[in-house]
Design a protein around this motif. Structure first.
Motif, PDB file in Angstrom:
ATOM      1  N   ASP A  22      -6.158   6.136  -3.700  1.00  0.00           N
ATOM      2  CA  ASP A  22      -6.648   5.309  -4.800  1.00  0.00           C
ATOM      3  C   ASP A  22      -8.169   5.215  -4.818  1.00  0.00           C
ATOM      4  O   ASP A  22      -8.757   4.793  -5.815  1.00  0.00           O
ATOM      5  CB  ASP A  22      -6.020   3.911  -4.755  1.00  0.00           C
TER       6      ASP A  22
ATOM      7  N   GLU B  55      -9.238   7.485  -7.556  1.00  0.00           N
ATOM      8  CA  GLU B  55      -8.616   7.214  -8.859  1.00  0.00           C
ATOM      9  C   GLU B  55      -9.659   7.095  -9.962  1.00  0.00           C
ATOM     10  O   GLU B  55     -10.590   6.276  -9.889  1.00  0.00           O
ATOM     11  CB  GLU B  55      -7.802   5.925  -8.782  1.00  0.00           C
TER      12      GLU B  55
ATOM     13  N   LYS C 286      -4.739   9.314  -8.567  1.00  0.00           N
ATOM     14  CA  LYS C 286      -4.074   9.105  -7.285  1.00  0.00           C
ATOM     15  C   LYS C 286      -2.871  10.050  -7.158  1.00  0.00           C
ATOM     16  O   LYS C 286      -2.148  10.262  -8.122  1.00  0.00           O
ATOM     17  CB  LYS C 286      -3.621   7.648  -7.155  1.00  0.00           C
TER      18      LYS C 286
END
Length: 218
Positions: free
Chosen positions: A156, A159, A197
């Motif tokens: 993440d 991301e 992600k």
């Protein structure tokens, strides 16, 4: 393009190589001293022969010089592996790939002219150990002791960021070769590609640089 391969030795490694080459549509001659093993591959390979490849006259009679690649996958009999490799190179076979049992075997094979020496157990062991020890690494190919191609899973932390924002090559010395999203793969992605992600980043670089990128950016 269809090629001609000869696989000498039908243990697990040689058998696996044979099956994959046949699956890809190539012509494959398999050779082993064990009649039972040869019979097992009679309906898989293009040709299957019981023969002693440490005998030069036998190799000549098989037309071994007509093959594009010869893979010596002889298992525990190092003497047979070495002598077979030596004879193949004396017969001017251009591409002789040989399975090595250990580092000593490897050194001898290199000295007598093997074009490529592989360590299937060692290489697989390294890959498995790498994957077990680092959950971000999905797969890797060791190009040398210092350089690798690694498939990393985006966390993440990446991301929504683009490659140009991350500036991976300049900051870490690592090049992104491709990004895989599900079944789709983007080769040489554009600088404005936005990473999500769980994307798989296929990167190449020095092992230390890849590790630094992984530790600091992912």
């Amino acid at each position: 393009m269809k090629k001609q391969f000869a696989v000498i030795g039908l243990g697990r490694f040689g058998g696996s190589v044979c099956r994959e080459l046949v699956r890809q549509g190539h012509e494959v001659l398999v050779i082993d001293m064990d009649e039972h093993k040869v019979n097992d591959y009679a309906n898989i390979a293009t040709h299957a022969v019981v023969a002693d490849t440490t005998d030069e006259s036998v190799l000549r009679s098989l037309g071994i010089r007509n093959f594009d690649y010869v893979i010596v996958a002889i298992g525990d009999d190092l003497q047979a592996s070495i002598l077979t490799t030596l004879l193949l190179k004396e017969l001017k076979i251009k591409n002789v790939w040989v399975k090595a049992k250990n580092d000593y075997h490897h050194k001898v094979l290199v000295k007598i002219g093997a074009d490529q020496v592989v360590h299937p157990e060692k290489d697989m062991g390294r890959r498995v150990a790498q994957q077990m020890s680092d959950e971000k690494v999905i797969d890797f190919i060791e190009l040398s002791e210092e350089y690798s191609i690694v498939e990393l899973i985006a966390t993440d932390l990446l991301e929504g960021k683009t490659l140009i924002q991350l500036d991976i090559r300049a900051r870490y010395g690592v090049t992104v070769l491709a990004i895989k999203k599900g079944e789709e793969i983007n080769i040489s992605p554009e600088p404005d590609y936005q990473i999500m992600k769980n994307d798989l980043l296929i990167v190449i670089g020095h092992n230390k640089d890849i590790k630094r990128f992984e530790d600091n950016a992912m």
